[in-house]
Design a protein around this motif. Structure first.
Motif, short mmCIF file in Angstrom:
data_model
loop_
_atom_site.label_atom_id
_atom_site.label_comp_id
_atom_site.label_asym_id
_atom_site.label_seq_id
_atom_site.Cartn_x
_atom_site.Cartn_y
_atom_site.Cartn_z
N LEU A 208 0.84 -1.27 0.25
CA LEU A 208 -0.09 -0.06 0.08
C LEU A 208 0.90 1.29 0.03
CD1 LEU A 208 -2.93 -1.08 2.36
CD2 LEU A 208 -3.07 -0.44 -0.02
N VAL A 209 2.11 1.40 0.93
CA VAL A 209 2.82 2.27 0.56
C VAL A 209 3.27 2.54 -0.83
CG1 VAL A 209 5.25 3.25 1.34
CG2 VAL A 209 3.86 2.00 2.81
N PHE A 210 3.79 1.51 -1.57
CA PHE A 210 4.19 1.68 -2.85
C PHE A 210 2.89 2.15 -3.84
CE2 PHE A 210 4.51 0.04 -7.29
CZ PHE A 210 5.72 0.80 -7.66
N HIS A 211 1.50 1.48 -3.33
CA HIS A 211 0.38 1.94 -4.29
C HIS A 211 0.35 3.51 -4.20
CE1 HIS A 211 -3.63 1.90 -6.06
NE2 HIS A 211 -4.02 2.64 -5.05
N VAL A 212 0.34 4.03 -3.01
CA VAL A 212 -0.01 5.25 -2.58
C VAL A 212 1.06 6.17 -3.11
CG1 VAL A 212 -0.40 7.01 -0.80
CG2 VAL A 212 -1.78 4.68 -0.67
N THR A 213 2.32 5.90 -2.82
CA THR A 213 3.55 6.82 -3.14
C THR A 213 3.93 6.68 -4.82
OG1 THR A 213 4.95 5.39 -2.25
CG2 THR A 213 4.04 6.99 -0.80
N ARG A 214 3.84 5.49 -5.11
CA ARG A 214 4.61 5.04 -6.32
C ARG A 214 5.79 5.41 -6.27
NH1 ARG A 214 1.58 1.32 -9.01
NH2 ARG A 214 -0.38 1.70 -8.10
N SER A 215 6.52 5.01 -5.32
CA SER A 215 7.92 5.23 -5.05
C SER A 215 8.49 3.97 -4.49
CB SER A 215 8.27 6.74 -4.24
OG SER A 215 9.58 6.43 -3.86
N LEU A 216 9.33 3.28 -4.86
CA LEU A 216 10.22 2.15 -4.26
C LEU A 216 11.15 2.84 -3.20
CD1 LEU A 216 11.03 -0.28 -7.11
CD2 LEU A 216 9.57 -0.83 -5.27
N TRP A 217 11.43 3.98 -3.22
CA TRP A 217 12.35 4.24 -2.20
C TRP A 217 11.31 4.62 -0.87
CZ3 TRP A 217 17.33 3.78 -2.40
CH2 TRP A 217 17.72 4.01 -3.71
N ALA A 266 6.30 -11.30 15.02
CA ALA A 266 4.99 -12.26 15.22
C ALA A 266 4.26 -11.79 16.22
CB ALA A 266 5.89 -13.48 15.34
N SER A 267 4.47 -10.68 16.72
CA SER A 267 3.48 -10.26 17.90
C SER A 267 2.20 -9.84 17.52
CB SER A 267 4.29 -9.30 18.85
OG SER A 267 3.40 -8.74 19.72
N VAL A 268 1.13 -9.69 18.08
CA VAL A 268 -0.26 -9.10 17.63
C VAL A 268 -0.19 -7.62 17.84
CG1 VAL A 268 -1.47 -11.26 18.28
CG2 VAL A 268 -1.05 -9.57 20.15
N VAL A 269 0.74 -7.35 18.76
CA VAL A 269 1.14 -5.83 18.71
C VAL A 269 1.41 -5.24 17.61
CG1 VAL A 269 2.31 -3.99 19.89
CG2 VAL A 269 1.44 -5.91 21.28
N ALA A 270 2.71 -5.93 16.84
CA ALA A 270 3.00 -5.46 15.49
C ALA A 270 1.97 -5.71 14.72
CB ALA A 270 4.36 -6.15 15.15
N LEU A 271 1.17 -6.80 14.51
CA LEU A 271 0.17 -6.87 13.55
C LEU A 271 -0.84 -5.85 13.76
CD1 LEU A 271 -1.12 -8.99 11.39
CD2 LEU A 271 -2.20 -9.93 13.24
N ALA A 272 -1.36 -5.37 14.88
CA ALA A 272 -2.31 -4.44 14.89
C ALA A 272 -1.99 -3.06 14.60
CB ALA A 272 -2.87 -4.42 16.50
N THR A 273 -0.69 -2.85 15.07
CA THR A 273 -0.17 -1.36 14.77
C THR A 273 -0.08 -1.25 13.21
OG1 THR A 273 1.17 -1.55 16.92
CG2 THR A 273 1.61 0.03 15.12
N CYS A 274 0.76 -2.15 12.67
CA CYS A 274 0.79 -2.25 11.21
C CYS A 274 -0.40 -1.84 10.35
CB CYS A 274 1.83 -3.10 10.42
SG CYS A 274 3.46 -3.06 11.06
N SER A 275 -1.34 -2.91 10.92
CA SER A 275 -2.87 -2.87 10.25
C SER A 275 -3.54 -1.39 10.14
CB SER A 275 -3.86 -4.16 10.79
OG SER A 275 -2.85 -5.37 10.67
N ALA A 280 -5.31 3.23 7.11
CA ALA A 280 -5.29 4.50 6.85
C ALA A 280 -4.78 4.64 5.20
CB ALA A 280 -4.20 5.21 7.75
N LEU A 281 -4.02 3.91 4.87
CA LEU A 281 -3.21 4.20 3.28
C LEU A 281 -4.58 3.74 2.63
CD1 LEU A 281 0.32 2.56 4.09
CD2 LEU A 281 -0.42 5.14 3.35
N LEU A 282 -5.22 2.49 2.80
CA LEU A 282 -6.13 2.11 1.79
C LEU A 282 -7.30 2.98 1.82
CD1 LEU A 282 -7.23 -0.32 0.28
CD2 LEU A 282 -8.30 -1.03 2.51
N LEU A 283 -7.61 3.72 2.91
CA LEU A 283 -8.39 4.89 2.79
C LEU A 283 -7.92 5.85 1.99
CD1 LEU A 283 -11.11 6.06 3.94
CD2 LEU A 283 -9.90 6.88 5.92
#
Length: 301
Positions: A208-217, A266-275, A280-283
């Motif tokens: 989604l970062v790539f989709h929104v920014t169109r930047s591989l950087w 592998a923590s649900v904390v990382a999973l929830a935070t990144c999700s 937000a990016l999908l929105l």
């Protein structure tokens, strides 16, 4: 729509080129062949330098790893873009290093620091001391630069982009995320859960970062900063690989909270935070109406 799609099949291309050169599958196969061929050559040549020997200095071994990762992926991508697609490489433009790469790099540090902060609040992350003798350069070269650039070229620059141009954004998100998760299944301490977590929290987020920014950087910056913060600063294993960080740390509690031997990814904390960030990016993508439809629907329209 034209800004979202980097490559479309030339209208005057004969049928055999449409299928064997320019199609989504053909471009992925061409890049994979280049990646394997150049990688085989690098594996044959680099031992001659002595940099891959166990007796070599850590920095030299890290440089060898960097070359093994970067040369096949970068050269393969250059051939794909310049000789097959014959277009400007706007996703890797120098301008986007400043406009997208650096902000994403800073954002990656903030994102993983948020994960660590939550783990600390939940009583899972513990700082045991400070390692003032930490050797920063090898881990930055391997976990930051090599992993950031090579994995983003393969997964977002080739797989996600090519599938999106052919099958649309939704299929590209699913396929590239599953591939990214599966690519980590053989890492130390990996489980089916850790691969699924990586697919959701990182695979979808970075796509989604790539989709929104169109930047591989932007993808490289976020990916590299996440890994550097995780291993080199907070002393947490990076996708199962042990890292000596500035902070000597430990994690406690059940694996679903701490991430277990695989690390915080592998923590649900990382999973929830990144999700949450992915949502937000999908929105943003939905509001921009930048979701790419499959090629057959675009053709009919």
């Amino acid at each position: 729509m034209s800004q979202s799609i980097a490559f479309t099949t030339p209208s005057n291309a004969p049928a055999w080129q449409r299928w064997l050169v320019f199609s989504t599958l053909a471009r992925i196969v061409i890049f994979a062949a280049l990646l394997l061929g150049i990688g085989y050559l690098m594996h044959a040549l680099l031992p001659m330098t002595g940099w891959t020997d166990k007796s070599a200095a850590p920095t030299l071994r890290a440089l060898a790893h960097l070359l093994l990762e970067l040369v096949p992926s970068v050269v393969g991508y250059l051939v794909l873009v310049k000789l097959i697609e014959r277009r400007r490489m706007q996703e890797f433009s120098a301008r986007s290093v400043v406009s997208a790469g650096i902000p994403a790099f800073l954002g990656g540090f903030v994102l993983f620091s948020t994960v660590v902060g939550l783990l600390w609040l939940f009583g899972s992350y513990h700082v045991l001391g400070i390692n003032t003798q930490v050797d920063w350069l090898p881990e930055i070269l391997v976990d930051g630069v090599a992993a950031g650039i090579a994995e983003e070229i393969v997964t977002r620059g080739v797989l996600f982009r090519a599938v999106e141009e052919g099958m649309g954004t939704w299929w590209a998100l699913i396929i590239s995320a599953l591939f990214f998760g599966a690519a980590h299944i053989f890492n130390p301490g990996a489980t089916l859960w850790s691969s699924l977590a990586i697919a959701i929290e990182a695979g979808i987020l970075l796509a989604l970062v790539f989709h929104v920014t169109r930047s591989l950087w932007a993808c490289v910056g976020l990916h590299a900063a996440w890994n550097i913060a995780q291993g080199t600063i907070y002393g947490i294993p990076v996708s199962g690989t042990h890292s000596d960080g500035l902070l000597v740390s430990s994690r406690s509690g059940p694996d679903w909270l701490s991430g277990g031997g695989f690390g915080a990814e592998a923590s649900v904390v990382a999973l929830a935070t990144c999700s949450l960030v992915s949502a937000a990016l999908l929105l943003i993508a939905l509001r921009r109406r930048s979701i790419v439809a499959p090629s057959w629907r675009r053709k009919n329209a």
